[in-house]
Design an enzyme around this catalytic site. Structure first.
Site, mmCIF file in Angstrom:
data_model
loop_
_atom_site.group_PDB
_atom_site.id
_atom_site.type_symbol
_atom_site.label_atom_id
_atom_site.label_comp_id
_atom_site.label_asym_id
_atom_site.label_seq_id
_atom_site.Cartn_x
_atom_site.Cartn_y
_atom_site.Cartn_z
ATOM 1 N N CYS A 1 -4.467 -1.950 -1.631
ATOM 2 C CA CYS A 1 -4.634 -0.544 -2.006
ATOM 3 C C CYS A 1 -5.694 -0.474 -3.102
ATOM 4 O O CYS A 1 -5.516 -1.064 -4.180
ATOM 5 C CB CYS A 1 -3.298 -0.014 -2.519
ATOM 6 N N ASN A 2 -6.777 0.225 -2.815
ATOM 7 C CA ASN A 2 -7.863 0.331 -3.797
ATOM 8 C C ASN A 2 -7.454 1.157 -5.004
ATOM 9 O O ASN A 2 -7.849 0.861 -6.136
ATOM 10 C CB ASN A 2 -9.084 0.980 -3.145
ATOM 11 N N CYS B 1 -11.117 2.504 0.594
ATOM 12 C CA CYS B 1 -9.685 2.795 0.740
ATOM 13 C C CYS B 1 -9.237 2.024 1.971
ATOM 14 O O CYS B 1 -9.920 2.053 3.004
ATOM 15 C CB CYS B 1 -9.472 4.293 0.942
ATOM 16 N N HIS C 1 -7.026 2.556 4.046
ATOM 17 C CA HIS C 1 -6.739 3.367 5.250
ATOM 18 C C HIS C 1 -7.982 3.506 6.146
ATOM 19 O O HIS C 1 -7.864 3.684 7.351
ATOM 20 C CB HIS C 1 -6.291 4.776 4.843
ATOM 21 N N ASP D 1 0.871 -1.174 0.000
ATOM 22 C CA ASP D 1 0.000 0.000 0.000
ATOM 23 C C ASP D 1 0.913 1.230 0.000
ATOM 24 O O ASP D 1 2.137 1.106 0.105
ATOM 25 C CB ASP D 1 -0.902 -0.016 1.247
ATOM 26 N N SER D 2 0.286 2.414 -0.045
ATOM 27 C CA SER D 2 1.076 3.642 0.020
ATOM 28 C C SER D 2 1.628 3.886 1.421
ATOM 29 O O SER D 2 2.587 4.633 1.578
ATOM 30 C CB SER D 2 0.189 4.828 -0.376
ATOM 31 N N GLU E 1 -2.442 8.872 8.303
ATOM 32 C CA GLU E 1 -0.987 8.666 8.343
ATOM 33 C C GLU E 1 -0.368 9.387 9.545
ATOM 34 O O GLU E 1 0.681 8.991 10.043
ATOM 35 C CB GLU E 1 -0.326 9.143 7.043
HETATM 36 N N1 DGL Z 1 -4.854 2.931 0.972
HETATM 37 C C1 DGL Z 1 -4.843 3.176 -0.425
HETATM 38 C C2 DGL Z 1 -6.177 2.898 -1.056
HETATM 39 O O1 DGL Z 1 -6.807 1.939 -0.649
HETATM 40 C C3 DGL Z 1 -4.107 4.425 -0.888
HETATM 41 C C4 DGL Z 1 -4.551 5.719 -0.311
HETATM 42 C C5 DGL Z 1 -3.642 6.875 -0.673
HETATM 43 O O2 DGL Z 1 -2.431 6.759 -0.535
HETATM 44 O O3 DGL Z 1 -4.177 7.930 -1.090
HETATM 45 O O4 DGL Z 1 -6.604 3.543 -1.972
#
Ligand code: DGL
Length: 278
Positions: A81-82, A190, A192, A18-19, A158
């Site tokens: 990560c979506n 997402c 997160h 993921d990011s 974050e």
């Molecule tokens: N957690 C990720 C997602 O599911 C990336 C979110 C991001 O970095 O903006 O999209």
């Protein structure tokens, strides 16, 4: 292009990326439901957030990460990560000789089973891609879908600002159109966002069903591992954590969000960028 560097084995690790800390909500589900699997987690914290990146940028990042994971001998890659799943999954699947799983299809199918009036909160890039809407309507053509991009959530998560009154105000604002639409189901689009669940539980009416796509993703992983004969049941699992940014910061925020403080190793951006596929 980018074929297996070594044959995958049952005892190989599953690469999860993921990011940043978002993919930890997926990792938690994998650890609970596939506890014998060894895992390699990568958080691209030097380049978070992904949610406002262009498709070509994201494709480059995803190719670098999968190439690096392949070099580490993973037997499967999971896009926790979506945004990557929405913008890059189909393309990179055709490029790598390695099972690569995304999170949107399992999440959309779970949502289509759960309700008829479905809200999806996600990054702006995921919302604009319409990936959830298309996948939900494919599974349930008469469902109604509302997608809301929530650009402020990832930076707040974050920084572990879940309990901050500002985050509550932001969340209330993002959810407003979904409350007006009278949704019966809400998808965390997402990875997160499940970190926000203590807050969501306070804001949302209890009648709304919350979907965490990671739960269905883990079932899809289990099926795929069985089909490929790659399920691990032989060795004690290990979990390795890597980030492209500051390992100490990631370890600290993970400790606060997850209740365990991992030992985190760095992967330099220079190394990743050197792996880019032209
Ligand atoms: N957690 C990720 C997602 O599911 C990336 C979110 C991001 O970095 O903006 O999209």
């Amino acid at each position: 292009m980018a074929k297996f560097l070594q044959m995958p084995t049952q005892t190989g690790k599953i690469g999860v990326f993921d990011s940043g800390v978002g993919g930890l909500t997926v990792l938690r589900e994998i650890m609970e439901h596939l506890p014998a699997e060894s895992l390699l987690y990568f958080g691209d914290t030097a380049r978070v957030p992904y949610g406002n990146r262009s498709q070509s940028e994201l494709l480059r990042f995803v190719r670098e990460i999968i190439t690096w994971m392949q070099g580490q001998g993973v037997k499967m890659v999971v896009m926790a990560c979506n945004t990557s799943s929405a913008l890059a999954l189909e393309i990179v699947r055709a490029e790598f000789d390695l099972p690569i799983l995304g999170i949107i299809l399992p999440g959309a199918r779970a949502a289509a089973k759960a309700g008829r009036r479905i809200g999806v909160i996600s990054t702006v890039a995921t919302a604009q891609s319409n990936a959830y809407k298309q996948a939900i309507l494919e599974a349930s053509p008469t469902a109604e879908v509302w997608q809301v991009g929530c650009p402020n959530f990832v930076p707040l998560i974050e920084q572990n600002r879940i309990d901050d009154p500002y985050t509550r105000a932001v969340a209330t604002d993002y959810l407003k159109p979904l409350m007006v639409a009278n949704i019966d189901t809400l998808v965390y689009g997402c990875t997160h966002y499940p970190h926000l669940s203590p807050l969501m539980d306070k804001i949302l009416p209890s009648s709304i069903r919350l979907i965490n796509p990671a739960k269905s993703l883990v079932s899809a992983m289990a099926q795929e591992l069985d089909v490929l004969g790659l399920r691990n049941n032989r060795v004690k699992p290990e979990i390795d954590f890597y980030v492209s940014g500051d390992p100490d910061k990631f370890a600290e925020v993970s400790g606060q969000l997850m209740g365990f403080t991992p030992k985190v190793k760095p992967v330099s951006l220079a190394l990743l960028e050197g792996l880019a596929i032209a």
